[in-house]
Enzyme design. Sequence first.
Site, PDB file in Angstrom:
ATOM      1  N   PHE A 120       5.963 -10.501  -5.249  1.00 36.76           N
ATOM      2  CA  PHE A 120       5.473  -9.327  -5.114  1.00 36.76           C
ATOM      3  C   PHE A 120       5.497  -8.934  -3.511  1.00 36.76           C
ATOM      4  CE2 PHE A 120       3.069  -5.866  -3.853  1.00 36.76           C
ATOM      5  CZ  PHE A 120       3.360  -4.633  -4.521  1.00 36.76           C
ATOM      6  N   ASP A 148       5.275 -15.373   3.039  1.00 35.77           N
ATOM      7  CA  ASP A 148       4.660 -13.920   2.985  1.00 35.77           C
ATOM      8  C   ASP A 148       3.063 -14.351   2.506  1.00 35.77           C
ATOM      9  OD1 ASP A 148       3.403 -11.615   2.153  1.00 35.77           O
ATOM     10  OD2 ASP A 148       5.032 -10.830   1.153  1.00 35.77           O
ATOM     11  N   LYS A 192      -3.050  -7.094   5.105  1.00 39.23           N
ATOM     12  CA  LYS A 192      -4.090  -6.961   4.331  1.00 39.23           C
ATOM     13  C   LYS A 192      -5.486  -7.295   5.412  1.00 39.23           C
ATOM     14  CE  LYS A 192      -2.080  -7.565  -0.113  1.00 39.23           C
ATOM     15  NZ  LYS A 192      -2.195  -6.070  -0.706  1.00 39.23           N
TER      16      LYS A 192
HETATM   17  C1  PLP Z   1       2.073 -10.923  -0.932  1.00 38.06           C
HETATM   18  C2  PLP Z   1       2.459  -9.631  -0.455  1.00 38.06           C
HETATM   19  N1  PLP Z   1       3.184  -8.949   0.242  1.00 38.06           N
HETATM   20  C3  PLP Z   1       3.357  -7.571   0.599  1.00 38.06           C
HETATM   21  C4  PLP Z   1       2.404  -6.873  -0.054  1.00 38.06           C
HETATM   22  C5  PLP Z   1       2.488  -5.299   0.326  1.00 38.06           C
HETATM   23  O1  PLP Z   1       1.636  -5.018   1.391  1.00 38.06           O
HETATM   24  P1  PLP Z   1       1.282  -3.426   1.579  1.00 38.06           P
HETATM   25  O2  PLP Z   1       0.725  -2.852   0.054  1.00 38.06           O
HETATM   26  O3  PLP Z   1       0.290  -3.502   2.606  1.00 38.06           O
HETATM   27  O4  PLP Z   1       2.380  -2.687   1.833  1.00 38.06           O
HETATM   28  C6  PLP Z   1       1.434  -7.102  -0.865  1.00 38.06           C
HETATM   29  C7  PLP Z   1       0.406  -5.973  -1.415  1.00 38.06           C
HETATM   30  O5  PLP Z   1      -0.142  -6.326  -2.446  1.00 38.06           O
HETATM   31  C8  PLP Z   1       1.466  -8.578  -1.261  1.00 38.06           C
HETATM   32  O6  PLP Z   1       0.533  -9.018  -2.040  1.00 38.06           O
END
Ligand code: PLP
Length: 404
Positions: free
Chosen positions: A145, A230, A259
């Site tokens: 994700f 990530d 976040k």
């Molecule tokens: C591992 C990871 N990458 C990227 C994102 C995307 O972040 P955003 O919702 O701020 O676009 C999330 C969101 O849950 C995430 O958990």
Amino acid sequence: MVDDILRTPGAVRDAERWTAHNYHPLPVVISSAEGAWLTDVDGKRYLDCLAGYSALNFGHRHPQLISAAHAQLDRLTLTSRAFIHDQFADFCRELAELCGKDLVLPMNTGAEAVETGIKVARKWGYQVKGVPAGQANIVVAEGNFHGRTTTIVSFSTDEDARADFGPYTPGFTVVPYGDLDALTAAIDENTVAVLLEPIQGEQGVVVPPEGYLPGVRQVCTDRNVLFIADEIQSGLGRTGATFACDHEGVVPDMYLLGKALGGGIVPVSAVAANADVLGVLKPGQHGSTFGGNPLACAVAVEVVRLLATGEFQRRSAELGERLRAGLEGLVGKGLVGVRVRGLWAGLDIDPTLMSGREACERLAARGVLAKDTHGSTIRLAPPLVITEAEIDLAVAALAEVLAA
Ligand SMILES: Cc1ncc(COP(=O)(O)O)c(C=O)c1O
């Protein structure tokens, strides 16, 4: 109190009426919060065990962050990157130092940080590695994700996230998560990056087998491929270390952060990498009107300073052990699996008992807010300011829900 004098039902109905149904929230309507606690429009209090999917690692309205935001609101909020503002350099330098990297590129949302990472990796591939034009590929993992943009959902393996959003962006190879042989086999001469979550959050806090991340690091080094971690959900103290990669002593080429970087106040994301990687971007090739704005930088630099003390990482590691002990005690009593790293837990509920959604509704009725993911799995990610007694309270509420 009867329903028609409570404010919650009407507020839930209004929210449903006036918004696209791209979420299925629990029917609670929050109006204020402090630390690890939320209060709804009817005055009912809840222990927050989601923390905005880790965007609230420092709790709601952390005094140092709120005061930085207030001070900045009174001085300067936005310039765009057409000009430099006085909060920018400190934020970039202090975050770069926290990451042990040369440079930082600030954006806003997590998905933008991921998109930035993909663009930088492709440009690096063409300009530094010498991949033929248009041929770059990036290896990603099943169950990933990384956000919701059209490019990112192109390599999602979750049909809800992906179906009917094509045509899809090419250039991604999906391999099973945690399988180093499969990842190694997928790398070819045109591979520019491996993009992974060091722990898969949305998938249910899935921790890869020990040795996997160091193995990925090694194969990326050997094959001249960038390792992009990530850490948008796993990073910034959540797992009991600054980065989840730290648990295995792994340093990726690029950190993707988001976040918690915004302190639960403003959306702030960033890519951190060395100059040989981020240096491929030249003026006009990438950007964002709001990325690195003064308010974002003023808050985020305080986030970095909170993390630089190490206090939150320590809390997460220590309290995480208490959470682990509590949750492991429920295995066989309604839970069929538990994965814990710091104050981050994935719980698999016996699917014959109830769904994850039902469990979260029952937890909410007992004053604990958590969120299900994929069927019968729940994720707990309380703010790192949670206390031992509050962890015990959450575990006791869960035990009641599972026993009911
Ligand atoms: C591992 C990871 N990458 C990227 C994102 C995307 O972040 P955003 O919702 O701020 O676009 C999330 C969101 O849950 C995430 O958990």
